[in-house]
Scaffold this active site. Structure first.
Site, PDB file in Angstrom:
ATOM      1  N   TYR A  21       2.345  -0.798  15.137  1.00  0.00           N
ATOM      2  CA  TYR A  21       1.412  -1.029  14.035  1.00  0.00           C
ATOM      3  C   TYR A  21       1.545   0.062  12.983  1.00  0.00           C
ATOM      4  O   TYR A  21       1.610   1.227  13.288  1.00  0.00           O
ATOM      5  CB  TYR A  21      -0.022  -1.064  14.554  1.00  0.00           C
ATOM      6  CG  TYR A  21      -0.363  -2.425  15.060  1.00  0.00           C
ATOM      7  CD1 TYR A  21      -0.704  -3.434  14.171  1.00  0.00           C
ATOM      8  CD2 TYR A  21      -0.303  -2.713  16.398  1.00  0.00           C
ATOM      9  CE1 TYR A  21      -0.995  -4.701  14.623  1.00  0.00           C
ATOM     10  CE2 TYR A  21      -0.601  -3.970  16.868  1.00  0.00           C
ATOM     11  CZ  TYR A  21      -0.940  -4.952  15.973  1.00  0.00           C
ATOM     12  OH  TYR A  21      -1.223  -6.200  16.431  1.00  0.00           O
TER      13      TYR A  21
ATOM     14  N   LYS B 101      -2.759  -2.873   8.731  1.00  0.00           N
ATOM     15  CA  LYS B 101      -2.907  -4.333   8.642  1.00  0.00           C
ATOM     16  C   LYS B 101      -2.032  -4.839   7.498  1.00  0.00           C
ATOM     17  O   LYS B 101      -1.724  -4.120   6.549  1.00  0.00           O
ATOM     18  CB  LYS B 101      -4.380  -4.689   8.414  1.00  0.00           C
ATOM     19  CG  LYS B 101      -5.141  -4.801   9.717  1.00  0.00           C
ATOM     20  CD  LYS B 101      -4.878  -6.127  10.416  1.00  0.00           C
ATOM     21  CE  LYS B 101      -5.365  -6.163  11.845  1.00  0.00           C
ATOM     22  NZ  LYS B 101      -4.351  -5.797  12.853  1.00  0.00           N
ATOM     23  N   ASP B 102      -1.670  -6.117   7.580  1.00  0.00           N
ATOM     24  CA  ASP B 102      -0.673  -6.684   6.655  1.00  0.00           C
ATOM     25  C   ASP B 102      -1.221  -6.907   5.252  1.00  0.00           C
ATOM     26  O   ASP B 102      -0.489  -6.853   4.282  1.00  0.00           O
ATOM     27  CB  ASP B 102      -0.183  -8.016   7.219  1.00  0.00           C
ATOM     28  CG  ASP B 102       0.053  -7.900   8.698  1.00  0.00           C
ATOM     29  OD1 ASP B 102       1.043  -7.279   9.072  1.00  0.00           O
ATOM     30  OD2 ASP B 102      -0.784  -8.376   9.489  1.00  0.00           O
ATOM     31  N   ASP B 103      -2.522  -7.212   5.172  1.00  0.00           N
ATOM     32  CA  ASP B 103      -3.174  -7.346   3.867  1.00  0.00           C
ATOM     33  C   ASP B 103      -2.446  -8.366   2.992  1.00  0.00           C
ATOM     34  O   ASP B 103      -1.789  -8.012   2.004  1.00  0.00           O
ATOM     35  CB  ASP B 103      -3.280  -5.968   3.196  1.00  0.00           C
ATOM     36  CG  ASP B 103      -3.997  -4.978   4.110  1.00  0.00           C
ATOM     37  OD1 ASP B 103      -4.707  -5.421   5.022  1.00  0.00           O
ATOM     38  OD2 ASP B 103      -3.831  -3.772   3.910  1.00  0.00           O
TER      39      ASP B 103
ATOM     40  N   ASN C   1      16.416  -8.421  -0.567  1.00  0.00           N
ATOM     41  CA  ASN C   1      15.063  -8.780  -1.002  1.00  0.00           C
ATOM     42  C   ASN C   1      14.082  -8.014  -0.119  1.00  0.00           C
ATOM     43  O   ASN C   1      14.484  -7.396   0.860  1.00  0.00           O
ATOM     44  CB  ASN C   1      14.841 -10.306  -0.948  1.00  0.00           C
ATOM     45  CG  ASN C   1      14.990 -10.846   0.449  1.00  0.00           C
ATOM     46  OD1 ASN C   1      14.263 -10.473   1.353  1.00  0.00           O
ATOM     47  ND2 ASN C   1      15.981 -11.725   0.654  1.00  0.00           N
TER      48      ASN C   1
ATOM     49  N   GLN D  98       3.327   4.271   2.661  1.00  0.00           N
ATOM     50  CA  GLN D  98       3.222   3.737   4.039  1.00  0.00           C
ATOM     51  C   GLN D  98       3.807   2.328   4.242  1.00  0.00           C
ATOM     52  O   GLN D  98       4.287   2.018   5.311  1.00  0.00           O
ATOM     53  CB  GLN D  98       1.792   3.801   4.557  1.00  0.00           C
ATOM     54  CG  GLN D  98       0.848   2.762   3.988  1.00  0.00           C
ATOM     55  CD  GLN D  98      -0.360   2.522   4.886  1.00  0.00           C
ATOM     56  OE1 GLN D  98      -1.017   3.455   5.321  1.00  0.00           O
ATOM     57  NE2 GLN D  98      -0.654   1.266   5.167  1.00  0.00           N
TER      58      GLN D  98
ATOM     59  N   ASP E 211       0.884  -1.167   0.000  1.00  0.00           N
ATOM     60  CA  ASP E 211       0.000   0.000   0.000  1.00  0.00           C
ATOM     61  C   ASP E 211       0.917   1.212   0.000  1.00  0.00           C
ATOM     62  O   ASP E 211       1.639   1.447   0.973  1.00  0.00           O
ATOM     63  CB  ASP E 211      -0.864  -0.038   1.272  1.00  0.00           C
ATOM     64  CG  ASP E 211      -1.694   1.232   1.452  1.00  0.00           C
ATOM     65  OD1 ASP E 211      -1.537   2.172   0.645  1.00  0.00           O
ATOM     66  OD2 ASP E 211      -2.487   1.270   2.410  1.00  0.00           O
TER      67      ASP E 211
ATOM     68  N   ASP F 116      -7.457  -7.319   1.783  1.00  0.00           N
ATOM     69  CA  ASP F 116      -7.200  -5.995   2.365  1.00  0.00           C
ATOM     70  C   ASP F 116      -7.908  -5.906   3.710  1.00  0.00           C
ATOM     71  O   ASP F 116      -8.958  -6.517   3.914  1.00  0.00           O
ATOM     72  CB  ASP F 116      -7.718  -4.900   1.424  1.00  0.00           C
ATOM     73  CG  ASP F 116      -7.382  -3.506   1.941  1.00  0.00           C
ATOM     74  OD1 ASP F 116      -6.278  -3.329   2.504  1.00  0.00           O
ATOM     75  OD2 ASP F 116      -8.215  -2.590   1.795  1.00  0.00           O
ATOM     76  N   LYS F 117      -7.321  -5.120   4.617  1.00  0.00           N
ATOM     77  CA  LYS F 117      -7.860  -4.885   5.966  1.00  0.00           C
ATOM     78  C   LYS F 117      -7.894  -6.164   6.798  1.00  0.00           C
ATOM     79  O   LYS F 117      -8.839  -6.423   7.559  1.00  0.00           O
ATOM     80  CB  LYS F 117      -9.286  -4.286   5.909  1.00  0.00           C
ATOM     81  CG  LYS F 117      -9.415  -3.068   5.020  1.00  0.00           C
ATOM     82  CD  LYS F 117      -8.730  -1.838   5.587  1.00  0.00           C
ATOM     83  CE  LYS F 117      -8.908  -0.652   4.672  1.00  0.00           C
ATOM     84  NZ  LYS F 117      -7.861  -0.554   3.614  1.00  0.00           N
TER      85      LYS F 117
ATOM     86  N   ASP G 111      -6.860  -0.775  -0.773  1.00  0.00           N
ATOM     87  CA  ASP G 111      -5.788   0.210  -0.996  1.00  0.00           C
ATOM     88  C   ASP G 111      -4.438  -0.445  -1.341  1.00  0.00           C
ATOM     89  O   ASP G 111      -3.408   0.222  -1.339  1.00  0.00           O
ATOM     90  CB  ASP G 111      -5.634   1.119   0.230  1.00  0.00           C
ATOM     91  CG  ASP G 111      -5.399   0.344   1.509  1.00  0.00           C
ATOM     92  OD1 ASP G 111      -5.114  -0.868   1.443  1.00  0.00           O
ATOM     93  OD2 ASP G 111      -5.497   0.955   2.584  1.00  0.00           O
TER      94      ASP G 111
ATOM     95  N   HIS H  12      -8.309   4.953   3.320  1.00  0.00           N
ATOM     96  CA  HIS H  12      -7.701   3.660   2.919  1.00  0.00           C
ATOM     97  C   HIS H  12      -8.563   2.936   1.886  1.00  0.00           C
ATOM     98  O   HIS H  12      -8.907   1.779   2.058  1.00  0.00           O
ATOM     99  CB  HIS H  12      -7.537   2.782   4.147  1.00  0.00           C
ATOM    100  CG  HIS H  12      -6.543   3.314   5.130  1.00  0.00           C
ATOM    101  ND1 HIS H  12      -5.197   3.158   4.967  1.00  0.00           N
ATOM    102  CD2 HIS H  12      -6.702   4.019   6.275  1.00  0.00           C
ATOM    103  CE1 HIS H  12      -4.556   3.717   5.973  1.00  0.00           C
ATOM    104  NE2 HIS H  12      -5.456   4.256   6.783  1.00  0.00           N
TER     105      HIS H  12
HETATM  106  C1  F6R Z   1      -5.089  -1.563   5.859  1.00  0.00           C
HETATM  107  C2  F6R Z   1      -5.589  -0.352   6.464  1.00  0.00           C
HETATM  108  C3  F6R Z   1      -5.739  -0.231   7.926  1.00  0.00           C
HETATM  109  C4  F6R Z   1      -5.224   1.107   8.410  1.00  0.00           C
HETATM  110  C5  F6R Z   1      -5.744   1.425   9.767  1.00  0.00           C
HETATM  111  C6  F6R Z   1      -5.151   2.667  10.381  1.00  0.00           C
HETATM  112  O1  F6R Z   1      -5.106  -1.397   4.515  1.00  0.00           O
HETATM  113  O2  F6R Z   1      -5.866   0.587   5.759  1.00  0.00           O
HETATM  114  O3  F6R Z   1      -5.144  -1.277   8.634  1.00  0.00           O
HETATM  115  O4  F6R Z   1      -3.847   1.128   8.381  1.00  0.00           O
HETATM  116  O5  F6R Z   1      -7.131   1.551   9.618  1.00  0.00           O
HETATM  117  O6  F6R Z   1      -5.430   3.756   9.607  1.00  0.00           O
HETATM  118  P1  F6R Z   1      -5.140   5.274   9.964  1.00  0.00           P
HETATM  119  O7  F6R Z   1      -4.224   5.746   8.913  1.00  0.00           O
HETATM  120  O8  F6R Z   1      -6.476   5.903   9.860  1.00  0.00           O
HETATM  121  O9  F6R Z   1      -4.557   5.334  11.321  1.00  0.00           O
HETATM  122 MG    MG Z   2      -4.561  -2.304   2.726  1.00  0.00          MG
HETATM  123 MG    MG Z   3      -4.364   0.805   4.306  1.00  0.00          MG
END
Ligand code: F6R
Ligand code: MG
Ligand code: MG
Length: 374
Positions: free
Chosen positions: A230, A233-235, A103, A93, A11, A130-131, A51, A18
């Protein structure tokens, strides 16, 4: 010569929070892969899920190949420049380190790779989610490769009946790759005991015991284990080979009709049901529900066919309606209990800070002793 399938995803910026990458960002990633990859890779496919942008490449250089990984890294770096120019949210990000070294493992992008002996017909599935985190694939893989109710091939095909070898990673161990190997059907209960914990034990790969060939590869990176905190999320991405010695395509897809609850959704801190979606679908409701897309390919002489969009079929509309109802139902209980992830998995520190502050205000009530009998 063996064929290598490499998928690297990241991402590097998205529109409106997102949600999804911009057209210019995708075009830039595509441009770099096409121009810089000419002499290096045989074929590629680029798509997005929520994303995240995934670059699927075919080549003959084996896994963890420096130049192939650098190609994807450079494409994401070039994409980040566009994301910054356009003011996209979270530009760059997932590129957690300043420079490329060797790698992309440990640098932020997720990787799934397999070096295979191409069969005359080589169908495989490429999943992108995703998410959510890599444990999201634990249950579907268990059902496909170890549950006869999901995969009749386990009793119908003498090759599948020989079972599978599983490599499972303890993703909480950050000092190196801590893995265990198990075989099914013999160790099915031990495997289930591990795979119930999606946040700690994650299937890394699955291998046919009949042919010794690899049939599944999952990206196991946990971003917070790389960054120390954090960063989203790893997606995870995943590839699964299908048919003949392996489960049929439909046996791999069927478990996604459950819409099982996985970690992800809103601020990476909530349990939400996993929704199977068409390729190139953006995210929506409550920064979720977590999404999974699947592109089916055949690879022949290292060349890819066009993708078949597995979750675009009308059957999945019914599943999506069911998952939407589950998601909305879970949201009715807001922050409470099963709706929010356990403390160690929260993406934000606010709850921890509040508990630390309140800790000092707790008192232990002194019980009055009952008066002694006269
Ligand atoms: C994964 C994703 C989420 C965000 C999380 C925090 O694609 O988008 O894991 O990283 O919702 O987002 P913000 O930037 O709002 O702190
Ligand atoms: Mg994502
Ligand atoms: Mg994201």
């Amino acid at each position: 010569m063996k064929t290598t399938l490499t998928v690297i995803k990241a991402d590097v910026g998205s529109i409106g929070g997102h949600i999804m990458p911009s057209k210019r960002l995708l075009a830039r990633v595509q441009e770099v892969v096409e121009s810089a990859g000419k002499a290096l890779i045989q074929d590629h496919y680029i798509g997005f899920t929520g994303d995240d942008i995934a670059i699927l490449m075919t080549h003959t250089h084996g896994v963890r190949h420096e130049q192939v990984h650098k190609l994807a890294w450079d494409a994401f770096v070039a994409g980040t420049a566009i994301a910054k120019e356009e003011g996209l949210y979270g530009a760059g990000q997932d590129l957690l380190k300043d420079s490329f070294s060797g790698n992309v493992h440990g640098l932020g992008p997720a990787v799934a790779e397999m070096e295979i002996n191409e069969r005359p017909n080589e169908p495989f599935l490429f999943f992108a989610a995703d998410k959510t985190d890599p444990g999201a694939y634990n249950l579907p893989l268990f059902l496909t490769f170890a549950d006869v109710m999901t995969t009749p091939g386990l009793i119908l095909s003498p090759k599948l009946s020989q079972g599978f070898r599983w490599v499972v990673m303890d993703v909480n161990h950050t000092e190196g790759d801590r893995v265990i190997e198990l075989v099914t059907p013999e160790e099915i209960y031990d495997l289930a005991a591990l795979l119930r914990d999606n946040e700690r034990f994650v299937v890394e790969s699955v291998w046919s015991r009949a042919s010794g060939e690899q049939c599944a590869a999952v990206a196991t990176s946990r971003l917070h284990n790389i960054a120390g905190k954090y960063t989203g999320k790893d997606d995870p991405v995943m590839m699964v080979r299908t048919q003949m010695d392996f489960p049929a395509t439909g046996e791999v897809l069927a478990p996604y009709a459950i819409g099982h609850f996985v970690a992800g959704g809103m601020r990476g801190s909530h349990n939400m049901p996993l929704m199977p979606v068409a390729l190139n679908t953006p995210t929506s409701y409550f920064d979720g529900p977590p999404l999974v897309s699947c592109a089916a390919f055949c690879v022949h002489g290292t060349k890819l066919t066009e993708p078949a969009d597995c979750f675009a079929h009308p059957l999945w509309d019914e599943v999506r309606a069911h998952v939407s109802r589950k998601a909305i139902d879970m949201r009715r209980q807001g922050f409470n209990g099963a709706a929010m992830l356990p403390m160690a998995e929260l993406e934000y520190t606010g709850v921890m800070d509040k508990l630390a502050k309140l800790e000092k205000r707790f008192t232990v009530r002194v019980q009055k002793k009952p008066a002694a009998a006269a």
